[in-house]
Design a protein around this motif. Structure first.
Motif, PDB file in Angstrom:
ATOM      1  N   ARG A   1       6.439 -69.161 -67.906  1.00 15.44           N
ATOM      2  CA  ARG A   1       6.435 -68.565 -66.580  1.00 15.44           C
ATOM      3  C   ARG A   1       6.492 -67.050 -66.674  1.00 15.44           C
ATOM      4  NH1 ARG A   1      11.009 -70.598 -62.643  1.00 15.44           N
ATOM      5  NH2 ARG A   1      12.282 -69.523 -64.197  1.00 15.44           N
ATOM      6  N   ARG A   2       7.274 -66.548 -67.620  1.00 16.16           N
ATOM      7  CA  ARG A   2       7.391 -65.106 -67.805  1.00 16.16           C
ATOM      8  C   ARG A   2       6.041 -64.502 -68.201  1.00 16.16           C
ATOM      9  NH1 ARG A   2       9.253 -61.461 -72.038  1.00 16.16           N
ATOM     10  NH2 ARG A   2      10.549 -59.818 -71.156  1.00 16.16           N
ATOM     11  N   THR A   3       5.354 -65.170 -69.122  1.00 15.33           N
ATOM     12  CA  THR A   3       4.032 -64.701 -69.532  1.00 15.33           C
ATOM     13  C   THR A   3       3.059 -64.706 -68.365  1.00 15.33           C
ATOM     14  OG1 THR A   3       4.372 -65.486 -71.799  1.00 15.33           O
ATOM     15  CG2 THR A   3       2.093 -65.149 -71.091  1.00 15.33           C
ATOM     16  N   ARG A   4       3.117 -65.775 -67.559  1.00 14.26           N
ATOM     17  CA  ARG A   4       2.215 -65.865 -66.420  1.00 14.26           C
ATOM     18  C   ARG A   4       2.498 -64.770 -65.397  1.00 14.26           C
ATOM     19  NH1 ARG A   4       3.304 -67.931 -61.737  1.00 14.26           N
ATOM     20  NH2 ARG A   4       5.069 -69.166 -62.507  1.00 14.26           N
ATOM     21  N   ILE A   5       3.771 -64.562 -65.076  1.00 14.04           N
ATOM     22  CA  ILE A   5       4.120 -63.567 -64.055  1.00 14.04           C
ATOM     23  C   ILE A   5       3.711 -62.169 -64.482  1.00 14.04           C
ATOM     24  CG2 ILE A   5       6.059 -62.425 -62.902  1.00 14.04           C
ATOM     25  CD1 ILE A   5       7.480 -65.155 -62.895  1.00 14.04           C
ATOM     26  N   HIS A   6       4.040 -61.796 -65.719  1.00 17.56           N
ATOM     27  CA  HIS A   6       3.753 -60.437 -66.177  1.00 17.56           C
ATOM     28  C   HIS A   6       2.292 -60.243 -66.572  1.00 17.56           C
ATOM     29  CE1 HIS A   6       7.795 -58.600 -66.363  1.00 17.56           C
ATOM     30  NE2 HIS A   6       8.201 -59.852 -66.476  1.00 17.56           N
ATOM     31  N   GLY A   7       1.640 -61.313 -67.014  1.00 20.64           N
ATOM     32  CA  GLY A   7       0.275 -61.160 -67.496  1.00 20.64           C
ATOM     33  C   GLY A   7      -0.795 -61.387 -66.462  1.00 20.64           C
ATOM     34  N   GLU A   8      -0.429 -61.916 -65.309  1.00 18.31           N
ATOM     35  CA  GLU A   8      -1.422 -62.199 -64.273  1.00 18.31           C
ATOM     36  C   GLU A   8      -2.054 -60.908 -63.769  1.00 18.31           C
ATOM     37  OE1 GLU A   8      -1.737 -65.363 -60.599  1.00 18.31           O
ATOM     38  OE2 GLU A   8       0.162 -64.349 -60.954  1.00 18.31           O
ATOM     39  N   VAL A   9      -3.359 -60.912 -63.649  1.00 17.59           N
ATOM     40  CA  VAL A   9      -4.094 -59.733 -63.196  1.00 17.59           C
ATOM     41  C   VAL A   9      -4.150 -59.718 -61.671  1.00 17.59           C
ATOM     42  CG1 VAL A   9      -6.327 -58.558 -63.218  1.00 17.59           C
ATOM     43  CG2 VAL A   9      -5.467 -59.663 -65.295  1.00 17.59           C
ATOM     44  N   GLY A  10      -3.905 -58.560 -61.093  1.00 14.94           N
ATOM     45  CA  GLY A  10      -3.974 -58.426 -59.648  1.00 14.94           C
ATOM     46  C   GLY A  10      -3.072 -57.320 -59.163  1.00 14.94           C
ATOM     47  N   PRO A  11      -3.264 -56.866 -57.921  1.00 14.68           N
ATOM     48  CA  PRO A  11      -2.423 -55.799 -57.364  1.00 14.68           C
ATOM     49  C   PRO A  11      -0.982 -56.240 -57.216  1.00 14.68           C
ATOM     50  CG  PRO A  11      -3.791 -56.776 -55.655  1.00 14.68           C
ATOM     51  CD  PRO A  11      -4.263 -57.364 -56.957  1.00 14.68           C
ATOM     52  N   ARG A  12      -0.066 -55.324 -57.416  1.00 12.51           N
ATOM     53  CA  ARG A  12       1.370 -55.592 -57.307  1.00 12.51           C
ATOM     54  C   ARG A  12       1.992 -54.640 -56.293  1.00 12.51           C
ATOM     55  NH1 ARG A  12       0.067 -57.713 -62.188  1.00 12.51           N
ATOM     56  NH2 ARG A  12       1.558 -59.185 -63.133  1.00 12.51           N
ATOM     57  N   ARG A  13       3.016 -55.141 -55.598  1.00  9.93           N
ATOM     58  CA  ARG A  13       3.754 -54.273 -54.678  1.00  9.93           C
ATOM     59  C   ARG A  13       4.590 -53.256 -55.441  1.00  9.93           C
ATOM     60  NH1 ARG A  13       4.167 -59.070 -51.489  1.00  9.93           N
ATOM     61  NH2 ARG A  13       3.199 -58.757 -49.463  1.00  9.93           N
ATOM     62  N   PHE A  14       5.131 -53.679 -56.570  1.00  5.34           N
ATOM     63  CA  PHE A  14       6.024 -52.828 -57.343  1.00  5.34           C
ATOM     64  C   PHE A  14       5.514 -52.698 -58.768  1.00  5.34           C
ATOM     65  CE2 PHE A  14       8.682 -55.598 -54.502  1.00  5.34           C
ATOM     66  CZ  PHE A  14       8.814 -54.674 -53.473  1.00  5.34           C
ATOM     67  N   GLY A  15       5.878 -51.594 -59.408  1.00  2.00           N
ATOM     68  CA  GLY A  15       5.447 -51.361 -60.775  1.00  2.00           C
ATOM     69  C   GLY A  15       6.596 -50.961 -61.677  1.00  2.00           C
ATOM     70  N   PRO A  16       6.324 -50.753 -62.959  1.00  3.42           N
ATOM     71  CA  PRO A  16       7.371 -50.471 -63.945  1.00  3.42           C
ATOM     72  C   PRO A  16       8.221 -49.246 -63.632  1.00  3.42           C
ATOM     73  CG  PRO A  16       5.305 -51.020 -65.031  1.00  3.42           C
ATOM     74  CD  PRO A  16       4.984 -50.878 -63.574  1.00  3.42           C
ATOM     75  N   ASP A  17       7.692 -48.299 -62.872  1.00  5.47           N
ATOM     76  CA  ASP A  17       8.459 -47.094 -62.557  1.00  5.47           C
ATOM     77  C   ASP A  17       9.322 -47.242 -61.307  1.00  5.47           C
ATOM     78  OD1 ASP A  17       7.370 -45.753 -64.743  1.00  5.47           O
ATOM     79  OD2 ASP A  17       5.658 -45.022 -63.587  1.00  5.47           O
ATOM     80  N   ASP A  18       9.226 -48.381 -60.645  1.00  9.80           N
ATOM     81  CA  ASP A  18       9.989 -48.582 -59.414  1.00  9.80           C
ATOM     82  C   ASP A  18      11.420 -49.006 -59.722  1.00  9.80           C
ATOM     83  OD1 ASP A  18       8.279 -48.030 -57.155  1.00  9.80           O
ATOM     84  OD2 ASP A  18       7.074 -49.745 -57.776  1.00  9.80           O
ATOM     85  N   PRO A  19      12.385 -48.552 -58.928  1.00 10.68           N
ATOM     86  CA  PRO A  19      13.789 -48.937 -59.144  1.00 10.68           C
ATOM     87  C   PRO A  19      14.011 -50.448 -59.140  1.00 10.68           C
ATOM     88  CG  PRO A  19      13.691 -47.075 -57.660  1.00 10.68           C
ATOM     89  CD  PRO A  19      12.268 -47.519 -57.873  1.00 10.68           C
ATOM     90  N   ILE A  20      13.258 -51.178 -58.337  1.00 10.43           N
ATOM     91  CA  ILE A  20      13.478 -52.627 -58.268  1.00 10.43           C
ATOM     92  C   ILE A  20      13.160 -53.286 -59.602  1.00 10.43           C
ATOM     93  CG2 ILE A  20      11.153 -53.218 -57.416  1.00 10.43           C
ATOM     94  CD1 ILE A  20      12.533 -55.281 -55.563  1.00 10.43           C
ATOM     95  N   TRP A  21      12.205 -52.761 -60.348  1.00 18.56           N
ATOM     96  CA  TRP A  21      11.921 -53.287 -61.690  1.00 18.56           C
ATOM     97  C   TRP A  21      13.100 -53.016 -62.614  1.00 18.56           C
ATOM     98  CZ3 TRP A  21       7.161 -54.127 -65.000  1.00 18.56           C
ATOM     99  CH2 TRP A  21       6.167 -54.806 -64.284  1.00 18.56           C
ATOM    100  N   GLY A  22      13.618 -51.795 -62.556  1.00 19.65           N
ATOM    101  CA  GLY A  22      14.719 -51.432 -63.441  1.00 19.65           C
ATOM    102  C   GLY A  22      15.972 -52.228 -63.175  1.00 19.65           C
ATOM    103  N   VAL A  23      16.289 -52.453 -61.891  1.00 25.54           N
ATOM    104  CA  VAL A  23      17.509 -53.182 -61.545  1.00 25.54           C
ATOM    105  C   VAL A  23      17.364 -54.665 -61.861  1.00 25.54           C
ATOM    106  CG1 VAL A  23      19.037 -53.875 -59.647  1.00 25.54           C
ATOM    107  CG2 VAL A  23      18.201 -51.517 -59.778  1.00 25.54           C
ATOM    108  N   HIS A  24      16.271 -55.284 -61.399  1.00 26.81           N
ATOM    109  CA  HIS A  24      16.121 -56.731 -61.556  1.00 26.81           C
ATOM    110  C   HIS A  24      15.775 -57.144 -62.980  1.00 26.81           C
ATOM    111  CE1 HIS A  24      15.334 -57.454 -56.971  1.00 26.81           C
ATOM    112  NE2 HIS A  24      16.543 -56.983 -57.245  1.00 26.81           N
TER     113      HIS A  24
END
Length: 298
Positions: free
Chosen positions: A23-46
């Motif tokens: 599931r982790r591979t699918r979530i991170h590897g899926e191609v498509g637009p994202r609301r949030f990215g690696p530089d967003d605080p929500i990525w860092g916290v979660h």
């Protein structure tokens, strides 16, 4: 497999389930637009190990609302399948934080459909419904406050004031999609909304039993028990005093400032170290459309 890899596998399997790596591979590897990215605080916290502390604190805090607790007590099956509930929650957080817009929206639709079937009567005679916007807002506020406070204390990198506000605003996007009622979009609004809920929060038998289950009798193997106890103590140490009395939890300011804090820091640092084992759960490379750029929304 070394100690680090074994610990990483034990923790990850408990939190994400047997299909977690796929599931982790699918979530991170899926191609498509994202609301949030690696530089967003929500990525860092979660994505930080401090979420283990924040998650326990959130469960304890959420239990104080009698209608929300009645829904959990009567429908979630947390006693019989606590890890299953945790895995479903962690999966939803991962999909709505790190996934594509399509993945996030699908996860929201599934949860909304489940909420639509959860309703009943609390022990005090009042009806409840899991899709009640007011209750959804309470659950969200308790989670956002808990995750942020745990990250402030135990996160790998402390957020700036602006990043903390951005984190609250980003979590509000998901809460709104779930049906929450005008969720707060900055830390001051989060504090005010939490304070506004206080008159509704009470001690109930179900809440006290849930606290005992979470802190004293969780289904944790003995190999992980010491670490879990440290995480639980750290979570209690982050609760406000007014939230402890209804759950019959102690307030030990000196111990919490020293022993509990040190133990919580050691536990989260160990989890962070283990989960960064490169050969265990390799982080998929971000897709070309992930993060900032034309595909980014919000």
């Amino acid at each position: 497999m070394g100690v680090r890899e074994l610990l990483a596998e034990a923790v990850f399997t408990r939190v994400a389930g047997e299909d977690g790596p796929d599931r982790r591979t699918r979530i991170h590897g899926e191609v498509g637009p994202r609301r949030f990215g690696p530089d967003d605080p929500i990525w860092g916290v979660h994505g930080d190990a401090s979420m283990f502390v924040g998650g326990i604190r959130a469960l304890l805090l959420q239990s104080l609302h009698p209608l929300a607790m009645a829904a959990v007590d009567q429908h979630s099956g947390y006693r019989g399948d606590p890890w299953g509930r945790l895995q479903r929650t962690s999966g939803f957080l991962a999909e709505t934080t790190f996934g594509t817009v399509e993945t996030s929206e699908r996860a929201v639709r599934i949860v909304r459909a489940i909420h639509g079937r959860v309703h009943g009567t609390a022990p005090d005679g009042r009806p409840y419904a899991a899709d009640d916007p007011h209750l959804l807002t309470w659950v969200h506020v308790a989670e956002a406050d808990s995750f942020l406070r745990a990250h402030d204390r135990y996160g790998a990198r402390r957020l700036t004031a602006a990043e903390r506000d951005t984190y609250v605003a980003q979590t509000a996007e998901v809460a709104s999609a779930l049906g929450a009622d005008d969720p707060p979009t900055d830390t001051e609004g989060l504090r005010a909304r939490l304070e506004a809920f206080r008159p509704e929060l009470v001690s109930t038998r179900a809440a006290r039993e849930a606290a005992r289950f979470i802190l004293l009798t969780p289904p944790v193997p003995w190999t992980l028990r010491a670490g879990y106890t440290a995480l639980g103590a750290a979570a209690v140490g982050l609760l406000p005093v007014w939230a402890r009395r209804p759950l019959r939890l102690p307030w030990l300011p000196i111990t919490e400032a020293t022993a509990f804090r040190a133990a919580g820091g050691a536990a989260t640092s160990t989890i962070r170290w283990a989960m960064q084992a490169p050969s265990t759960f390799e982080e998929p490379a971000p897709s070309a459309e992930a993060g900032s750029g034309p595909g980014r929304q919000g």
